[in-house]
Design a protein around this motif. Sequence first.
Motif, short mmCIF file in Angstrom:
data_model
loop_
_atom_site.label_atom_id
_atom_site.label_comp_id
_atom_site.label_asym_id
_atom_site.label_seq_id
_atom_site.Cartn_x
_atom_site.Cartn_y
_atom_site.Cartn_z
N ASP A 230 0.00 -2.27 15.80
CA ASP A 230 -0.02 -0.81 15.91
C ASP A 230 1.05 -0.15 15.05
N SER A 231 2.24 -0.74 15.01
CA SER A 231 3.32 -0.15 14.22
C SER A 231 2.97 -0.09 12.75
N MET A 232 2.28 -1.14 12.26
CA MET A 232 1.85 -1.13 10.87
C MET A 232 0.80 -0.05 10.64
N ARG A 233 -0.15 0.04 11.54
CA ARG A 233 -1.24 1.01 11.36
C ARG A 233 -0.72 2.44 11.40
N VAL A 234 0.12 2.77 12.40
CA VAL A 234 0.53 4.16 12.55
C VAL A 234 1.44 4.60 11.40
N SER A 235 2.28 3.70 10.90
CA SER A 235 3.18 4.09 9.81
C SER A 235 2.39 4.41 8.54
N VAL A 236 1.39 3.56 8.22
CA VAL A 236 0.58 3.80 7.02
C VAL A 236 -0.33 5.01 7.23
N ASN A 237 -0.90 5.14 8.44
CA ASN A 237 -1.73 6.32 8.72
C ASN A 237 -0.94 7.61 8.55
N LEU A 238 0.29 7.64 9.09
CA LEU A 238 1.11 8.85 9.04
C LEU A 238 1.50 9.19 7.61
N LEU A 239 2.00 8.22 6.87
CA LEU A 239 2.39 8.48 5.49
C LEU A 239 1.18 8.83 4.63
N GLY A 240 0.05 8.18 4.92
CA GLY A 240 -1.17 8.48 4.16
C GLY A 240 -1.61 9.92 4.32
N ASN A 241 -1.51 10.46 5.53
CA ASN A 241 -1.90 11.85 5.75
C ASN A 241 -0.89 12.83 5.17
N CYS A 242 0.37 12.46 5.18
CA CYS A 242 1.38 13.32 4.54
C CYS A 242 1.17 13.38 3.03
N PHE B 64 0.82 -1.21 0.00
CA PHE B 64 0.00 0.00 0.00
C PHE B 64 0.86 1.26 0.00
N ILE B 65 1.98 1.22 0.70
CA ILE B 65 2.89 2.36 0.70
C ILE B 65 3.46 2.59 -0.71
N LEU B 66 3.68 1.49 -1.44
CA LEU B 66 4.11 1.63 -2.84
C LEU B 66 3.04 2.35 -3.66
N VAL B 67 1.78 2.04 -3.38
CA VAL B 67 0.68 2.72 -4.06
C VAL B 67 0.69 4.21 -3.70
N LEU B 68 0.90 4.52 -2.41
CA LEU B 68 0.98 5.92 -1.99
C LEU B 68 2.13 6.64 -2.70
N ALA B 69 3.25 5.92 -2.89
CA ALA B 69 4.39 6.52 -3.57
C ALA B 69 4.03 6.91 -5.00
N VAL B 70 3.25 6.06 -5.67
CA VAL B 70 2.82 6.37 -7.04
C VAL B 70 1.86 7.56 -7.04
N ILE B 71 0.92 7.57 -6.08
CA ILE B 71 -0.07 8.65 -6.00
C ILE B 71 0.61 10.01 -5.82
N LEU C 202 8.48 9.94 -2.63
CA LEU C 202 8.12 9.51 -1.28
C LEU C 202 9.31 9.00 -0.50
N TRP C 203 10.27 8.39 -1.17
CA TRP C 203 11.42 7.83 -0.45
C TRP C 203 12.30 8.95 0.11
N LYS C 204 12.43 10.02 -0.65
CA LYS C 204 13.16 11.17 -0.11
C LYS C 204 12.40 11.80 1.04
N PHE C 205 11.07 11.81 0.96
CA PHE C 205 10.27 12.37 2.05
C PHE C 205 10.37 11.50 3.30
N VAL C 206 10.38 10.18 3.12
CA VAL C 206 10.55 9.27 4.27
C VAL C 206 11.88 9.53 4.96
N ARG C 207 12.92 9.74 4.17
CA ARG C 207 14.22 10.07 4.75
C ARG C 207 14.16 11.40 5.50
N TYR C 208 13.40 12.34 4.95
CA TYR C 208 13.25 13.67 5.56
C TYR C 208 12.53 13.59 6.91
N ILE C 209 11.55 12.67 7.05
CA ILE C 209 10.79 12.58 8.30
C ILE C 209 11.14 11.30 9.08
#
Length: 469
Positions: free
Chosen positions: A405-417, A256-263, A272-279
């Motif tokens: 929880d770790s799975m949920r919060v990581s996807v929730n956080l990246l999804g909102n960004c 799903f994160i790969l899908v977010l990266a495309v979006i 998205l990968w540069k943004f992940v490094r940034y945050i």
Amino acid sequence: MTTHPQPADPTPGTDPAPPATKKRWYTSLFPQLLIAIVAGIAVGWIWPGLGADLKPLADGFIKLIKMLIAPIIFCTVVLGIAHVGDLKSVGRIGIKALIYFEAVTTFALLFGIVVGNLVKPGSGFTVNPQTLATGVDAVAKKTSNGELPDTIAFILGVIPSSIFSAFAENALLQVLFFAVLFGLALAKFGEHGPPVIYEFVDHISSIFFTIIGWIMRLAPIGAFGAMAYIIGQYGIGSLGSYAKLIAACYGAAVLFILVLAVIVRVFAGVNLWKFVRYIKDELFLALGTASTEVVLPRIMTKLTNAGCSRSTTGLVVPTGYSFNLDGATLYLSICVLFLAQALGVDLSAGEQITAILVLMLTSKGMAGVPGSSFLALSATIAAVGHGAIPVAAVALLLGADRIMDSMRVSVNLLGNCVATFVVANWEGQLDTDRMRRVLDGETVPEPADEPAEQQPAQHEQARPQVPAH
């Protein structure tokens, strides 16, 4: 008398350059969090009793952050709207954000159903429904006997009974609602209103972010306590018992994160990968504490610094914490099929569609409700109407829910960004040049408050003034 030559004075008006000092690696937050999380896992594994008793370390840190979230959201939204927007602009941003949220969360539900059908995470369980009655009390305790609000109650709940109760109860949507009204009223006064109010909110915001900076120094302690508690309370053994479910959820999260990266690449031009490094500091802290709220202030600051306008960030991020829980919806759809498969029940295509439609509603009211995932699952199972799956079946997830929880919060956080970048670019309030420079690691000046398309080449005043309506 012999005179000794004196060293030449530096050029007037300049200071001698300070010697360059290399920052030691252990002073950065990321390695501190990494060490703290590994240490917490070790303590919880070797001394489970001690690990379970360290939960107050995590709770205390999270409470320190939460006490400032409401005022920070208020200040950020008020300053952004007062400087940039009007009622039409706020309405456009809100509508576009809600359209995006509904589209992506619906896709997450469908994606989770597909993963659940392909992987079949509950196929290894042989559970007798009669043995699930003992889990009812545990589920009731987990949910604090609460219930998810219906649609009307949820909408009415956005309106605070008083502005003081919204801040006292840390009700983020209520604070956001009042902040939007306050910001619009301040913008309406414009140059005819007292500028001291804008200046006051601006200075208060700076003070709150300074306090957040102090509190963040305690982040490794909070992450250590959280991980020690998780492992000490639930044990490493639970990883093996629910291995297939955990693998399905985390594998789906990666895809799903790969899908977010495309979006975000297609609709905002963001890598998205540069943004992940940034945050990375904020992401790792959210993973360690299993909470996205602890990083809310810093994430809003970094999104603004990365080119998103203050008004868009202030509206999209807090709203997304209630309406755009991509990780939670992904988890819920997989768990519906997990429970059915664990009980040997074959859900028809129509029943799975019904489950998706119900989750589209129940997943929107989960924020701030204790044990919300169990409540949403219970409501979904009851709505599907399959008599072979008792509502008490959700007790099967008690042993694995905390690990997810770790799975949920990581996807929730990246999804909102991702949502913030997409909506900002959609609204023409994303400074793409600044975004690329920041994500490439360049140091750039503090961002202006105007949208990228409206920013003048030069500012006559150092501090922006509230524009006329």
